[in-house]
Design an enzyme around this catalytic site. Structure first.
Site, short mmCIF file in Angstrom:
data_model
loop_
_atom_site.label_atom_id
_atom_site.label_comp_id
_atom_site.label_asym_id
_atom_site.label_seq_id
_atom_site.Cartn_x
_atom_site.Cartn_y
_atom_site.Cartn_z
CD GLN C 126 -0.45 1.19 0.20
OE1 GLN C 126 0.35 1.81 -0.63
NE2 GLN C 126 -0.23 0.67 1.31
CD GLU C 245 5.14 -1.20 1.26
OE1 GLU C 245 4.94 -0.27 0.62
OE2 GLU C 245 4.36 -0.76 2.53
#
Lengths: 391, 372, 391, 372
Positions: C126, C245
């Site tokens: 990420q 998430e």
């Protein structure tokens, strides 16, 4: 670095212990010990005993009854007094208005007020907080307008502790509404509570008791010679006063006594013969509180005397902050020791529930105030972060 | 697992909120003298069928579960309603329903449901540890009947009760007895409690008593679990409003020229209060469902009490602190919520007691299996 | 209101338990259970086992391998997986970039990336945080400038977890520096870590391990068809991603397992035959943590599924906030259970100190990150106060 | 009671700060390989007379008190100096000075003071409860001498020590022995500790040993008290710098366009850290004075450990959290402080252990009399 007391201080400690435990009426001390409420008369009686012995106002200038003690000696005085269950001299008199008059008052004011203040012939109350100001003390709106030889006071104070007993009030009033900063244009005025136009309304607290009040002023006429120091400099005197107020602010002596008394209660056998103090979890809470109190008292001793020039040492904020939390935690532990008996709040003498158990919840609730009044813990954190840490 | 109320449950909540809400403004007046609650409201609750909510329909009850009881309890907590629903209906009522003889059930439950009879459990004794054992009242069997001697105190609503379910020593055992509270040999002294209610000291001197079925400690333990679950829901309601009130105060109260909501240190604490509240809500709803579906389980109740106790302290202490000065005055509601929560938590064992109950035997337990 | 699982969910639970405890290699599960570190290969192996069984990406659209499960079924999946010691599918793949591509990507992107992402044939990392942005994610400075069929990326990312293992990165880049708000003008770009101009520098953490990285971009040329969705709408995709998430964000399953394992350690006899678990103070800490975890898991179940339309339910902030504190408290308890053995951090297999005791401090230190990364607890409190409470 | 340093004490502090400060920049390099500290710095400390600080002048010591030792320890804590001053001088050194024979003192103390001899206490055993009892090493008397068998671990600095003071079972008693660490029958395996240091597993297989005077559990308990007092001062120094570093970070680090010092929720937490620090400082100085004036007192040491433990957790956890991401990186110092504090607190009994020690017998103790 030295742990032991000097011979001189050890002797003073003995003298004070002797005095507090023999001269102050046992009944008063027992009431304090058991967490009961003293009557107005008992508070006056105790202070007069102290004053007669020369122990009411040790922090004042020597010519007005002070002792010229070191900070450590003052700590010994306070600690011996509190652990003996002797009520401290009324703070409004001994720690607040007295030092202000002694430092900033005229000679006439000193002579007129100081002896009577030391002896609690005058019971003072504090006219600082206002309903819309709260922690923002300097935003006060009560006004005093000069009219000939008098000030005409209008407005309202609140949280006036024991105002219902008071003979006189020391009061912050706005004398110049046009001052550029809100801290300017404030004066420090003294007047009798019986002056026409003064109305006291007691505020009921969550424990059911009354100790703070609203005080209303409707064209209250105050002789001009009852203004302390200079006109419009009242904020300076207030800051000086708040600095003095912090002496003994951690209240470690009285919290130690409270903790000890709760421990005694936890050491009594329950109906099944067991004792709460033998429960490791309960004993650990006592141990932890005892240690924290020790650390606080040591800190009070360590920073004592660093309050200089009438400015409060910001470190005293630590004492107020942690001291209030500790006395609250002790009271919470008392509630847990009381257990199911907490219900018996209003039980009388014929009840089998001991009065401390029934009083435990009201006391716990009442003591929520200590982290709010006299500069809330949020204010103390602001002072620590700002003044000490520079944040 | 499903945490949502169905339509009937939502309707029940709204109805209870309605009837209790009507008298909420009178609370100070109502609680200022005995019995400390409103007989008119009580009658209204009876008319709605709430006073027999968990009883069988045979006894004029509604046959509802702990879930419905919890809904009522939570609403009681939300406005600090002083009416003794939990003590009378959940405490004494369900204990009678659980352990009484058919005759006792037929005699007492319909009267409780109709509102004409106030029954409470009289188990507390001064300086007795929390538990199901009686120490201070002794039962004596004679002439085919029983008499009680000793003292129970503090007994909530003991002064206005018509019937007492009294725990007493019979040799080494603790047994439960039904006692007419107005009979000879029963002397009651009422006093105020710190949470705006009333409790009594009750002296038994040869008072006539009838065993409640053959109920003893086990029945009392089950009653405690039901009470703890309902008190937990009441506490949840009180904490919910404490948080709402505090948040509302932060939004409106000004200091230093701005609302308190501009002070991050305060809003973060409100966030922590809300977090605690939502976790407590989950465990309260869970314990309520567990009681409804699986019956009393002391471990579940102790888990609930431990969490409610911790949360009640956190929320009641912070809600007063964030209110500042007015938080400690009787004129504002927030202190009354704190008082109620403080007393509730110690009513059937303190937080530490219940943590210790959960800790007992923990070495031999595996991971808590929530879903099965 | 219903406590018991439906027959269908109970069956799913059994199937999953069977699968996790029999199909995933025991060695991997033992390593997880003991708090050890998995190798890259083990992580890949575990995910491929899950993917083969259809359990790697249940939250994806059904056509790309999703299950169409209810939130409760997803919870069961996660809980059974975590308590069985099975490592969850790599979050960067399964919870982050996968759903973004599946929702906003082109058909070509879906076909190219999704199967490989589910099977961990591509290991994603990420590229969100930047050194000077911290919690202020939208202040990112990494730029991408269009040059023909390519974007040219320059800048730096940091806190790139497991970037050292990654094949590809999904990266927020500023494509319009002139946008009026900092949240605008950001795009969502995918590229290989082997692209020329990409440099990874691992950051050593306080436990001595390496798991986060700085990633530098020096004129990295990225084909234009690797931009997801619309240009300059990357912030929307990032918010969608951050919402996903939060699925399982309380990590209750793995914390429950950790607590259980610590409890097992505390239940072993010490040299004198005593057991720490028999100390009431220690047992009370286990009890309290177990209760709090229970409350957290119940809350996760209660609010599950209220995350809708790609917007995170603000209540999930509660899960992150309390979940991170609880896992930290469990790790702190582990250190206390280890006691004096904590010193043996680097002890080998021939040591009498069990490895969990030596690892306890590094683990405790490492886990300080969970209240910082992925939206610090301060950010979570800001969300709760602002979005939920309206403060 | 007087908490201020006199002129000599202030000079000592400045001198120690000076010499340790010189090598502070090399810490990472120094700690990355054995012994994990700098022999040059060690020599410098010896030259300054610090390595014999608390020993009698007869043994080349400076005859200083716990107060001076505490000053050095606090400076060590401030920069996380890895040199084993406390373990060698305060731990083994003072134990020898306290309990050794004249011959042992004459033999060992001057060598410790000169820096040529490293001695540490080897008492720790895997999975042994904190205390003064040895379980895993047995002493056997034969031919007028003694041999030891068993394992000690983890022993800090055990790998580089020249002499070990080993606790061992002699029947039901625990006795202390002096062992040449390089002798036959002693096998050492060194490994890293989580706070950037080194410890060893030490296997004794018929290793020759000499009793340390007639020292047993009492002497070891006194040594623990001295060590706890010095570790407490070290922790104080480390906490002091943790707070300073965190406050400095809040003043400079920008987020959302302003420095972190604009976020009240963070500055209030810094205020709480500072408050904790100052309370811990008081109790550390008090315990140090008590040791200096009245000798070892286990209750005083447990009070200290309990408070230091609580404070160390508070400060180390918050200092990392307020640093955010960089707080968990090895590049920044703050995490190393946290690591050291975390290990220190468990080195001689955890916080909970010491709270329990203070709780033991608390019912029979009155108010703590601080001034007398």
């Amino acid at each position: 670095m030295r742990l032991a007391l000097s011979a001189e201080d050890a002797q003073l400690q003995q003298e004070l212990r002797e005095f507090f435990t023999t001269k102050v009426p046992q009944e008063i001390r027992d009431t304090v010990r058991s967490g009961g409420e003293l009557t107005k008369e008992q508070i006056i009686e105790a202070q007069r005993v102290l004053n007669a012995g020369g122990y009411a106002v040790p922090n004042w200038p020597v010519e007005w009854g002070g002792k010229g003690w070191t900070p450590q000696q003052r700590h010994i005085w306070l600690d011996e007094m509190q652990t003996a269950g002797v009520p401290a001299p009324l703070a409004f008199n001994a720690s607040m208005v007295g030092p202000v008059i002694a430092t900033f008052g005229s000679q006439e004011q000193k002579e007129r007020f100081l002896p009577a203040t030391a002896n609690l012939d005058i019971w003072w109350c504090q006219g600082f907080s206002e309903p819309d100001a709260g922690s923002d003390l300097a935003s006060l709106r009560t006004t005093a307008v000069r009219d000939g030889d008098e000030w005409v006071v209008n407005g309202q104070k609140t949280w006036t502790t024991l105002g219902q007993y008071a003979d006189w009030i020391f009061c912050l009033v706005r004398t110049n509404p046009d001052a550029p900063k809100k801290q300017q244009g404030i004066s420090f005025l003294l007047f009798e509570m019986t002056t026409p136009g003064v109305t006291v309304r007691p505020i009921k607290l969550i424990d059911g008791g009354y100790e703070v009040n609203e005080v209303f002023f409707d064209n209250v006429r105050v002789p001009a010679d009852q203004l302390v120091g200079e006109e419009n400099r009242g904020w300076d005197y207030a800051k000086f006063l708040l600095g003095n107020e912090r002496d003994g602010i951690g209240a470690t002596g009285s919290t130690k006594l409270r903790l000890q008394v709760v421990k005694e209660h936890a050491s009594l056998p329950l109906a099944d013969g067991s004792r709460l103090i033998d429960d490791p979890a309960i004993a650990a809470r006592f141990a932890s509180l005892e240690n924290q109190l020790l650390a606080l008292e040591l800190t009070a001793l360590r920073v004592a005397g660093s309050s200089k020039d009438g400015k409060p040492d910001p470190v005293s904020s630590i004492l107020k902050l942690r001291g209030s939390v500790l006395i609250q935690e002790v009271s919470e532990l008392a509630v847990d020791v009381a257990g199911g008996d907490v219900l018996a709040g209003g039980a009388g003498d014929d009840s089998d529930v001991p009065s401390w158990a029934g009083d435990s919840v009201p006391t716990y609730l009442n003591l929520r105030k200590v982290s709010i009044f006299g500069g809330s813990n949020e204010i103390q954190r602001t002072i620590i972060a700002g003044t000490i840490l520079g944040l | 697992m499903d945490f949502t109320y169905d339509k009937e449950q939502t309707a029940l909540r709204d109805a209870v909120r309605g009837i209790l809400g009507e008298s909420a403004g009178n609370r100070e007046k109502i609680t200022s003298s005995e019995p400390g609650w409103d007989r008119e409201v009580w009658g209204g609750l009876a008319e709605m069928g709430l006073l027999g909510l968990p009883f069988d329909e045979t006894y004029d009850g509604a046959g509802a579960t702990a879930t419905e009881v919890g809904i009522v309890a939570q609403e009681i907590g939300r406005i600090l309603a002083p009416e003794p629903f939990i003590d009378v209906v959940v405490g004494a009522g369900e204990l009678i329903a659980d352990a009484g003889t058919d005759e006792q059930k037929q005699d007492l439950l319909p009267k409780i449901a109709s509102g004409e009879l106030i029954a409470v459990i009289a188990h507390n004794e001064a300086r007795a540890p929390h538990g199901t054992v009686a120490y201070g009242v002794t039962a004596t069997s004679a002439d085919g009947g029983w008499t009680l001697d000793g003292v129970k105190e503090p007994v909530r609503h003991g002064g206005v009760a018509d019937v007492l379910i009294v725990s007493a020593k019979d040799g080494d055992a603790t047994r439960l007895f039904v006692v007419d509270a107005t009979a000879d040999g029963v002397t009651r002294t009422t006093y105020a409690t710190p949470d705006d209610g009333y409790a009594a000291r009750i002296v038994f001197a040869g008072a006539a008593a009838t065993p409640l079925g053959d109920a003893g400690e086990a029945a009392l333990a089950a009653a405690f679990t039901r009470l703890q679950t309902a008190y937990g829901a009441e506490a949840l309601g009180a904490m919910e409003v404490s948080v709402e009130t505090t948040v509302g105060y932060l939004k409106t109260r000004k200091q230093f020229g701005v609302t308190l909501s501009k002070f991050q240190a305060l809003t973060f604490r409100a966030a922590d209060m809300y977090t605690s509240l939502e976790l407590a809500r989950s465990i309260s709803l869970w314990a309520t469902m567990a009681l409804a579906e699986n019956g009393p389980d002391a471990l579940v109740a102790s888990r609930l009490q431990a969490e409610i106790g911790r949360t009640a302290r956190h929320i009641s202490q912070e809600s007063i602190q964030l209110h500042g000065g007015i938080g400690v005055t009787a004129e504002y509601s927030i202190g009354h919520y704190a008082a109620r929560l403080t007393v509730l938590e110690r009513t059937l064992g303190t937080e530490a007691y219940h943590v210790a109950q959960v800790a007992d035997g923990i070495a031999d337990r595996g991971i808590v299996e929530l879903l099965h």
